[in-house]
Design an enzyme around this catalytic site. Structure first.
Site, mmCIF file in Angstrom:
data_model
loop_
_atom_site.group_PDB
_atom_site.id
_atom_site.type_symbol
_atom_site.label_atom_id
_atom_site.label_comp_id
_atom_site.label_asym_id
_atom_site.label_seq_id
_atom_site.Cartn_x
_atom_site.Cartn_y
_atom_site.Cartn_z
ATOM 1 N N ASP A 69 -6.819 2.765 -6.315
ATOM 2 C CA ASP A 69 -6.401 3.751 -7.326
ATOM 3 C C ASP A 69 -7.171 3.574 -8.630
ATOM 4 O O ASP A 69 -7.158 2.493 -9.229
ATOM 5 C CB ASP A 69 -4.896 3.624 -7.592
ATOM 6 C CG ASP A 69 -4.085 4.017 -6.382
ATOM 7 O OD1 ASP A 69 -4.273 5.142 -5.890
ATOM 8 O OD2 ASP A 69 -3.270 3.199 -5.921
ATOM 9 N N ASP A 90 -10.771 -2.298 -5.485
ATOM 10 C CA ASP A 90 -9.462 -1.703 -5.775
ATOM 11 C C ASP A 90 -9.531 -0.239 -5.313
ATOM 12 O O ASP A 90 -10.629 0.299 -5.108
ATOM 13 C CB ASP A 90 -9.220 -1.798 -7.288
ATOM 14 C CG ASP A 90 -8.038 -0.982 -7.739
ATOM 15 O OD1 ASP A 90 -6.968 -1.108 -7.116
ATOM 16 O OD2 ASP A 90 -8.176 -0.211 -8.706
HETATM 17 C C1 XBP Z 1 -2.132 1.105 -8.288
HETATM 18 C C2 XBP Z 1 -0.699 1.230 -8.433
HETATM 19 C C3 XBP Z 1 0.067 1.914 -7.401
HETATM 20 C C4 XBP Z 1 0.111 3.396 -7.406
HETATM 21 C C5 XBP Z 1 1.300 3.860 -6.602
HETATM 22 O O1 XBP Z 1 -2.556 -0.127 -8.866
HETATM 23 O O2 XBP Z 1 -0.105 0.683 -9.335
HETATM 24 O O3 XBP Z 1 1.372 1.490 -7.605
HETATM 25 O O4 XBP Z 1 0.246 3.829 -8.764
HETATM 26 O O5 XBP Z 1 1.309 3.374 -5.319
HETATM 27 P P1 XBP Z 1 -3.979 -0.774 -8.500
HETATM 28 P P2 XBP Z 1 2.715 3.196 -4.497
HETATM 29 O O6 XBP Z 1 -4.996 0.313 -8.604
HETATM 30 O O7 XBP Z 1 -4.167 -1.812 -9.564
HETATM 31 O O8 XBP Z 1 -3.879 -1.390 -7.142
HETATM 32 O O9 XBP Z 1 3.681 4.214 -4.989
HETATM 33 O O10 XBP Z 1 2.349 3.396 -3.063
HETATM 34 O O11 XBP Z 1 3.248 1.795 -4.736
HETATM 35 MG MG MG Z 2 -6.614 0.525 -9.951
#
Ligand code: XBP
Ligand code: MG
Length: 240
Positions: free
Chosen positions: A30, A28
């Site tokens: 973020d 993953d």
């Molecule tokens: C990450 C997210 C993303 C970011 C924003 O989730 O939920 O939506 O917060 O990105 P994960 P965008 O780590 O579970 O993949 O604004 O580009 O959608």
């Molecule tokens: Mg995440």
């Protein structure tokens, strides 16, 4: 030696072995590779200001909003609950989200967001062992590039056999789509892979695709329910 001491000694070792034995590590982005959610939050707020909206997402509000994965979906969910009389069309949301994505790129470049401890070593060791690496994330594709070209390597793409982002599939996490797409591209059996995640939504997505999951606790999701994960660690340094 008592039982607790023995299991404390054995646990990290068997976890490290589990990581080393996987045919592919699916990462993953973020929260897992870097603590980016605070930067996403600032980018959303900058976009709202630029668009002339009086919206502001503080830390507490954003923590709740993170239950909705995907920036466009998060904006839509917030608008619907807080301002039910205001109609935000899909093109309006997409335009606002494009502003957010531009601000995110600017902030990432300004702050040179670092990888979390242990991430670079995990990637380096995996490549040295001949393991396959892949990315399964909800975020926008350009955000991965903004982050990893600075925090990891300008040629980061060459390190990953598959990179699947939220808009590449029909449904975002907690749906399994990004992980199923990674499996299809890699051709590895799900059970031979290992997903590394930081949120309950990510855990659900990978588990639903049949991939075992290790959790690296992050700032926004520390208190999520991680039952079903193989293990939960505070930092990936525990796995390298
Ligand atoms: C990450 C997210 C993303 C970011 C924003 O989730 O939920 O939506 O917060 O990105 P994960 P965008 O780590 O579970 O993949 O604004 O580009 O959608
Ligand atoms: Mg995440």
């Amino acid at each position: 030696m008592n039982v607790e001491t023995l299991s404390a000694l054995l646990r990290p070792c068997s976890l490290k072995d589990r990581v080393a034995r996987a045919s592919a590590l699916v990462l993953d982005v973020d929260g897992t590779l870097a603590e980016t959610e605070g930067i996403h939050r600032r980018a959303f707020n900058a976009a709202f200001t630029e668009a002339g909206l009086d919206w502001y997402w503080d830390h507490r509000t954003y923590k709740k909003l993170l239950r909705t994965t995907g920036g466009k979906e998060r904006i839509q969910a917030f608008g619907r609950t807080r301002y039910p009389r205001v109609f935000l069309s899909d093109p309006d949301v997409a335009a606002l989200h494009r502003l957010k994505t531009t601000h995110y790129g600017r902030l990432i470049a300004q702050h040179t967001c670092r990888l979390r401890p242990g991430v670079a070593a995990l990637i380096r060791n995996a490549l040295a062992r001949g393991q396959t690496l892949a990315i399964a994330t909800t975020t926008t594709s350009s955000n991965i590039d903004e982050l990893l070209s600075v925090a990891l390597d300008r040629n980061w793409r060459n390190l990953f056999a598959a990179v699947v982002a939220g808009d590449d599939v029909a449904a975002k996490k907690p749906a399994p789509d990004v992980y199923l797409e990674v499996l299809a591209r890699l051709g590895h059996p799900a059970n031979d892979c290992l997903a590394i995640e930081d949120s309950a939504n990510g855990l659900k997505a990978a588990s639903s695709a049949g991939i075992p999951v290790l959790i690296s606790r992050s700032e926004y999701f520390r208190d999520d329910d991680f039952s079903g994960a193989l293990a939960v660690v505070d930092e990936l340094t525990e796995l390298v």
